[in-house]
Design a protein around this motif. Structure first.
Motif, mmCIF file in Angstrom:
data_model
loop_
_atom_site.group_PDB
_atom_site.id
_atom_site.type_symbol
_atom_site.label_atom_id
_atom_site.label_comp_id
_atom_site.label_asym_id
_atom_site.label_seq_id
_atom_site.Cartn_x
_atom_site.Cartn_y
_atom_site.Cartn_z
ATOM 1 N N LEU A 140 -54.237 -20.838 16.124
ATOM 2 C CA LEU A 140 -53.266 -21.670 15.637
ATOM 3 C C LEU A 140 -51.853 -20.595 15.933
ATOM 4 C CD1 LEU A 140 -51.124 -22.419 13.137
ATOM 5 C CD2 LEU A 140 -51.618 -19.479 12.063
ATOM 6 N N LEU A 141 -51.844 -19.341 16.972
ATOM 7 C CA LEU A 141 -51.548 -19.563 18.408
ATOM 8 C C LEU A 141 -51.245 -20.341 19.108
ATOM 9 C CD1 LEU A 141 -49.180 -17.204 18.551
ATOM 10 C CD2 LEU A 141 -51.428 -16.021 19.912
ATOM 11 N N LEU A 142 -52.350 -20.840 19.189
ATOM 12 C CA LEU A 142 -52.845 -21.773 20.584
ATOM 13 C C LEU A 142 -51.699 -23.516 20.418
ATOM 14 C CD1 LEU A 142 -53.278 -23.224 23.072
ATOM 15 C CD2 LEU A 142 -55.617 -24.414 22.125
ATOM 16 N N MET A 143 -52.075 -23.399 18.704
ATOM 17 C CA MET A 143 -51.262 -24.271 18.168
ATOM 18 C C MET A 143 -49.586 -24.292 18.741
ATOM 19 S SD MET A 143 -53.468 -27.272 17.627
ATOM 20 C CE MET A 143 -54.016 -26.407 19.267
ATOM 21 N N PHE A 144 -49.315 -22.859 17.989
ATOM 22 C CA PHE A 144 -47.802 -22.517 18.450
ATOM 23 C C PHE A 144 -47.159 -23.108 19.327
ATOM 24 C CE2 PHE A 144 -46.636 -20.553 13.757
ATOM 25 C CZ PHE A 144 -47.079 -21.227 12.694
ATOM 26 N N ALA A 145 -47.562 -22.483 20.062
ATOM 27 C CA ALA A 145 -47.696 -22.395 22.129
ATOM 28 C C ALA A 145 -47.888 -24.092 22.393
ATOM 29 C CB ALA A 145 -48.400 -21.645 23.235
ATOM 30 N N PHE A 146 -48.609 -24.603 22.245
ATOM 31 C CA PHE A 146 -48.842 -26.226 22.194
ATOM 32 C C PHE A 146 -47.211 -27.246 21.868
ATOM 33 C CE2 PHE A 146 -51.019 -30.280 22.077
ATOM 34 C CZ PHE A 146 -50.692 -30.704 23.737
ATOM 35 N N ALA A 147 -47.205 -26.428 21.235
ATOM 36 C CA ALA A 147 -46.568 -27.760 19.944
ATOM 37 C C ALA A 147 -44.837 -27.177 20.263
ATOM 38 C CB ALA A 147 -46.279 -26.793 18.339
ATOM 39 N N HIS A 148 -44.318 -26.052 20.940
ATOM 40 C CA HIS A 148 -42.846 -25.778 21.781
ATOM 41 C C HIS A 148 -42.850 -26.836 23.281
ATOM 42 C CE1 HIS A 148 -39.915 -23.874 23.673
ATOM 43 N NE2 HIS A 148 -40.333 -23.639 24.690
ATOM 44 N N TRP A 149 -44.110 -26.697 24.147
ATOM 45 C CA TRP A 149 -44.358 -28.071 25.310
ATOM 46 C C TRP A 149 -44.053 -29.262 24.329
ATOM 47 C CZ3 TRP A 149 -47.464 -31.393 26.785
ATOM 48 C CH2 TRP A 149 -48.026 -32.321 27.987
ATOM 49 N N HIS A 194 -33.304 -32.616 12.640
ATOM 50 C CA HIS A 194 -32.554 -32.873 11.215
ATOM 51 C C HIS A 194 -30.870 -31.942 12.162
ATOM 52 C CE1 HIS A 194 -30.041 -34.096 7.599
ATOM 53 N NE2 HIS A 194 -29.864 -31.874 7.965
ATOM 54 N N ARG A 195 -31.108 -30.762 12.507
ATOM 55 C CA ARG A 195 -30.004 -30.587 14.095
ATOM 56 C C ARG A 195 -29.392 -30.991 14.831
ATOM 57 N NH1 ARG A 195 -28.722 -26.669 16.753
ATOM 58 N NH2 ARG A 195 -27.090 -24.803 16.319
ATOM 59 N N ASN A 196 -30.526 -31.791 15.486
ATOM 60 C CA ASN A 196 -29.850 -32.402 16.399
ATOM 61 C C ASN A 196 -30.114 -33.788 16.908
ATOM 62 O OD1 ASN A 196 -29.675 -29.753 17.523
ATOM 63 N ND2 ASN A 196 -31.997 -29.066 17.956
ATOM 64 N N ILE A 270 -35.244 -7.262 15.364
ATOM 65 C CA ILE A 270 -35.652 -8.377 16.375
ATOM 66 C C ILE A 270 -35.164 -9.662 16.090
ATOM 67 C CG2 ILE A 270 -36.924 -9.975 17.804
ATOM 68 C CD1 ILE A 270 -38.677 -7.387 17.909
ATOM 69 N N LEU A 271 -35.698 -10.442 14.815
ATOM 70 C CA LEU A 271 -34.725 -11.523 13.395
ATOM 71 C C LEU A 271 -33.554 -11.528 13.606
ATOM 72 C CD1 LEU A 271 -38.005 -11.759 11.412
ATOM 73 C CD2 LEU A 271 -37.498 -13.048 13.475
ATOM 74 N N TYR A 272 -33.302 -10.234 13.528
ATOM 75 C CA TYR A 272 -31.560 -10.172 13.210
ATOM 76 C C TYR A 272 -30.934 -10.696 14.757
ATOM 77 C CZ TYR A 272 -26.933 -8.280 12.125
ATOM 78 O OH TYR A 272 -25.902 -8.772 11.951
ATOM 79 N N ARG A 273 -31.363 -10.007 15.402
ATOM 80 C CA ARG A 273 -30.738 -10.351 17.241
ATOM 81 C C ARG A 273 -30.906 -11.307 17.593
ATOM 82 N NH1 ARG A 273 -31.155 -9.439 22.594
ATOM 83 N NH2 ARG A 273 -30.226 -8.625 23.321
ATOM 84 N N ASP A 274 -32.222 -12.061 17.052
ATOM 85 C CA ASP A 274 -32.220 -13.715 17.836
ATOM 86 C C ASP A 274 -31.690 -14.266 16.474
ATOM 87 O OD1 ASP A 274 -33.036 -12.397 20.762
ATOM 88 O OD2 ASP A 274 -35.827 -13.073 19.670
ATOM 89 N N ARG A 275 -30.700 -13.861 15.346
ATOM 90 C CA ARG A 275 -30.401 -15.349 14.979
ATOM 91 C C ARG A 275 -29.879 -16.512 14.947
ATOM 92 N NH1 ARG A 275 -26.922 -11.076 15.404
ATOM 93 N NH2 ARG A 275 -25.269 -11.279 14.553
ATOM 94 N N ALA A 279 -32.227 -20.768 15.358
ATOM 95 C CA ALA A 279 -31.332 -22.072 15.156
ATOM 96 C C ALA A 279 -31.885 -23.323 16.570
ATOM 97 C CB ALA A 279 -30.211 -22.164 14.970
ATOM 98 N N THR A 280 -31.714 -22.458 17.510
ATOM 99 C CA THR A 280 -31.880 -23.155 18.464
ATOM 100 C C THR A 280 -33.216 -23.321 19.825
ATOM 101 O OG1 THR A 280 -31.464 -21.092 20.330
ATOM 102 C CG2 THR A 280 -29.547 -23.018 19.348
ATOM 103 N N ASP A 281 -34.225 -22.012 19.774
ATOM 104 C CA ASP A 281 -35.182 -22.713 20.281
ATOM 105 C C ASP A 281 -36.501 -22.670 20.025
ATOM 106 O OD1 ASP A 281 -36.974 -20.969 23.135
ATOM 107 O OD2 ASP A 281 -37.658 -20.164 21.290
ATOM 108 N N PHE A 282 -37.424 -23.525 20.256
ATOM 109 C CA PHE A 282 -38.384 -24.144 18.939
ATOM 110 C C PHE A 282 -39.174 -23.120 18.560
ATOM 111 C CE2 PHE A 282 -41.776 -27.072 18.011
ATOM 112 C CZ PHE A 282 -41.809 -27.256 16.296
#
Length: 489
Positions: A140-149, A194-196, A270-275, A279-282
C-alpha cells in the motif's frame, strides 16, 4: 549533494546493503509461521494455479490484487516463501525510494531530511515485521508513493484516455483491494482534480472522477469489502504504541499507551502545521486522508502510514526548529537532530535485536502459536496417507500454509449442535478464537456435541476441537456438500 543522475546507483547499493543486513541478521523467518492471512491466500492461489494443483483455496474468498504483483515471483519460484519475502522487501525499498524522490524533487535542500527519514523508516521495527509477515503495508505504501508520481505524469503529459490514465485506474484498484485506508486514493484524486480543474482539462477531470468511482465500486463489490481478518475498530493509540515498542509482533504485554499518545500528538501537530500543504501536495493529501479513513481498521498497515508521515514531515520540522538556535556550531545547528536520530536509531536496533531473539526462542503471537500447535501436535505424519486430517479454520489460508493439508473456512453456527455435526461431516478438526464474539454461537453448538467434539488444545489465541468420525473415512470427497471438494496439496 548527490548528483540526480547517480541516485539510482546509490539506491541500488543501499538496497543491496540493507537487504543483505536484514537477511544475514535473521530478521526474516524462512518459514511459513506468521504469514498474514491475505498474503497466505494470495500465495496459495498462485501456487495452485502455477503448479496446476487443485486445492480448497477457492473457498477462502476473493484474494486482493497483490496476486498480480506476486505473479512473476511465483512463476519462477513457486512454493518459495523466501522469494516472496525478498520480493516484499524490494517492494518496501521501492516505496522508500519514491518517498525520497518526493521529498527532494525540485528542492535539494530537503535532501538531508529525506535521507534521515528514509534511513529511519528502513530500520523501523514495524517495517521489518510487516515485511516478515508479508503484510499489505509495504504494498500500500508503494501504491501511495507511486500514485504521487503517476498523478503528476498524467496531469502534465498524459493524454485524456491514454496509458497513464488506465495505469492510474489500475493502481487505484490494487490499492483499494488492500486496505480501507486506500479509499484515500480515489478521494484524493477527486479532490485535486475538482479543485484544480480548468477549461483545458475538463475532459480529464470528468474521466478521472467517473473512472475512479467505477473501479473503486467494482473492486469493493468484487472483494465483498475487506475480508482478510482486519482489526476493525481497534484502538489506534495502542496500535501506535505496540508498533513503536515491538513492531506489532503480538509477543509479550501491550506497550505503554503513553507512547501512542505522544506519537498521535506529534502527528496531529504536523497535520495542523501542514494544513495548507495537504490541500496542494498530492502525497501529503493521500497520507493524511489515509490516516483518517484508516482509523476504522487501525492495524499495522495504518500504523506504517502514520510513522511514514511522522518521519518525512516531522524531521524537516525538527531541522527547522534546530536552525532557530542562534549558534553557528555543529551542535547549535544540528545538535537536536543528531540526538533525536541517534536515540531513535539505537532504540530501533535494540527492538530488532529482540525480534531476532524471539525467532531463536520460537516465540510467536497467540494465533501463530495455536496454528503451529495444531500442525505439529495434531496433524498426521506426511507419509501417513490413511489417517484423515481435514481442518475447518477461522484462518484457513494461514492454517493450510502451515499444516500443508486440506483446510476449509470455519463454518457458521447452526441452529443446534446436531445440525452443526451434519454440516461439518468429514471435518476432523476445528480451530478458532473462542473469545471472539462472532464465534460464541459456534462454541455453544460445539458444547452440545459431547462425545463427538473434544477440546484438545486450549490457549489464549483460541481452541482446537477434535471431531470424532466413527466408522467414516473422512476423505475430502466425503465432506459436506456445503463445502467445495478439494484434492490434498
Amino acid at each position: 549533494m548527490i548528483p540526480p543522475i547517480s541516485r539510482r546507483y546509490y539506491a541500488l547499493a543501499a538496497l543491496v546493503v540493507w537487504g543483505a543486513a536484514i537477511l544475514s541478521f535473521g530478521l526474516l523467518r524462512f518459514n511459513t509461521i506468521g504469514i498474514e492471512e491475505g498474503a497466505a491466500k494470495d500465495l496459495l492461489m498462485l501456487w495452485s494455479v502455477v503448479d496446476k494443483i487443485a486445492s480448497p483455496v477457492g473457498t477462502f474468498g476473493t484474494p486482493d490484487l497483490r496476486t498480480l504483483l506476486l505473479l512473476p515471483v511465483t512463476l519462477y519460484w513457486s512454493g518459495s516463501i523466501i522469494a516472496a519475502k525478498v520480493f516484499t522487501m524490494i517492494v518496501m525499498f521501492g516505496a522508500v525510494f519514491l518517498l525520497f524522490q518526493w521529498r527532494t524533487k525540485n528542492n535539494n535542500a530537503n535532501q538531508e531530511a529525506a535521507l534521515l527519514a528514509s534511513a529511519l523508516l528502513l530500520i523501523l521495527p514495524l517495517t521489518i515485521t510487516q515485511i516478515d509477515t508479508m503484510s499489505t503495508a509495504p504494498y500500500l505504501l508503494l501504491m501511495f508513493a507511486f500514485a504521487h508520481w503517476l498523478h503528476g505524469a498524467y496531469s502534465e503529459k498524459g493524454r485524456h484516455l491514454g496509458g497513464w490514465y488506465f495505469t492510474q485506474l489500475f493502481t487505484v484498484m490494487i490499492a483499494v483491494s488492500l486496505h480501507p485506508a486506500a479509499l484515500a486514493y480515489p478521494l484524493a484524486l477527486a479532490w485535486h482534480w475538482h479543485r484544480n480543474k480548468n477549461e483545458n482539462q475538463i475532459h480529464k477531470t470528468k474521466s478521472v472522477l467517473i473512472g475512479t468511482l467505477m473501479v473503486t465500486t467494482l473492486i469493493i463489490a468484487f472483494r465483498m469489502g475487506w475480508q482478510d481478518g482486519l482489526a476493525w475498530m481497534s484502538n489506534p493509540i495502542q496500535t501506535l504504541s505496540d508498533a513503536f515498542a515491538n513492531g506489532l509482533t503480538g509477543v509479550g504485554e501491550p506497550a505503554s499507551i503513553t507512547i501512542g499518545l505522544i506519537v498521535i500528538t506529534l502527528i496531529a501537530c504536523i497535520l495542523y502545521r501542514d494544513r495548507q500543504r495537504i490541500a496542494t501536495d498530492f502525497l501529503t493529501t493521500l497520507l493524511a486522508l489515509g490516516l483518517i479513513i484508516g482509523l476504522v481498521a487501525a492495524d499495522g498497515t495504518w500504523a506504517l502510514l502514520a510513522y511514514t508521515l511522522l518521519l518525512y514531515r516531522g524531521i524537516p520540522i525538527l531541522i527547522e526548529l534546530n536552525q532557530k538556535i542562534k549558534s553557528e556550531s555543529l551542535v547549535g545547528q544540528r545538535g537536536l537532530v543528531i540526538v533525536t536520530t541517534f536515540l531513535l536509531a539505537t532504540t530501533f536496533m535494540l527492538i530488532n535485536k529482540a525480534y531476532v531473539h524471539n525467532h531463536a526462542m520460537e516465540l510467536y503471537s497467540d494465533r501463530d502459536t495455536l496454528i503451529n500447535t495444531l500442525c505439529i501436535d495434531h496433524s498426521p505424519d506426511p507419509d501417513d496417507k490413511e489417517t484423515p486430517f481435514v481442518v475447518a479454520s477461522q484462518w484457513p489460508a494461514q492454517t493450510m500454509l502451515n499444516c500443508r493439508g486440506v483446510v476449509f473456512p470455519l463454518p457458521k453456527a447452526a441452529a443446534d449442535g446436531p445440525t452443526l455435526a451434519k454440516n461439518i461431516k468429514g471435518i476432523t478438526h476445528l480451530v478458532f478464537d473462542h473469545n471472539k464474539e462472532s464465534n460464541k454461537a459456534l462454541a455453544v453448538n460445539i458444547a452440545e456435541l459431547s462425545g463427538i467434539a473434544q477440546t484438545v488444545v486450549l490457549q489464549t489465541g483460541g481452541v482446537v476441537i477434535s471431531i470424532r468420525q466413527p466408522k467414516i473415512s473422512s476423505t475430502p470427497e466425503k465432506i459436506s456438500k456445503n463445502l467445495s471438494t478439494p484434492a490434498e496439496i
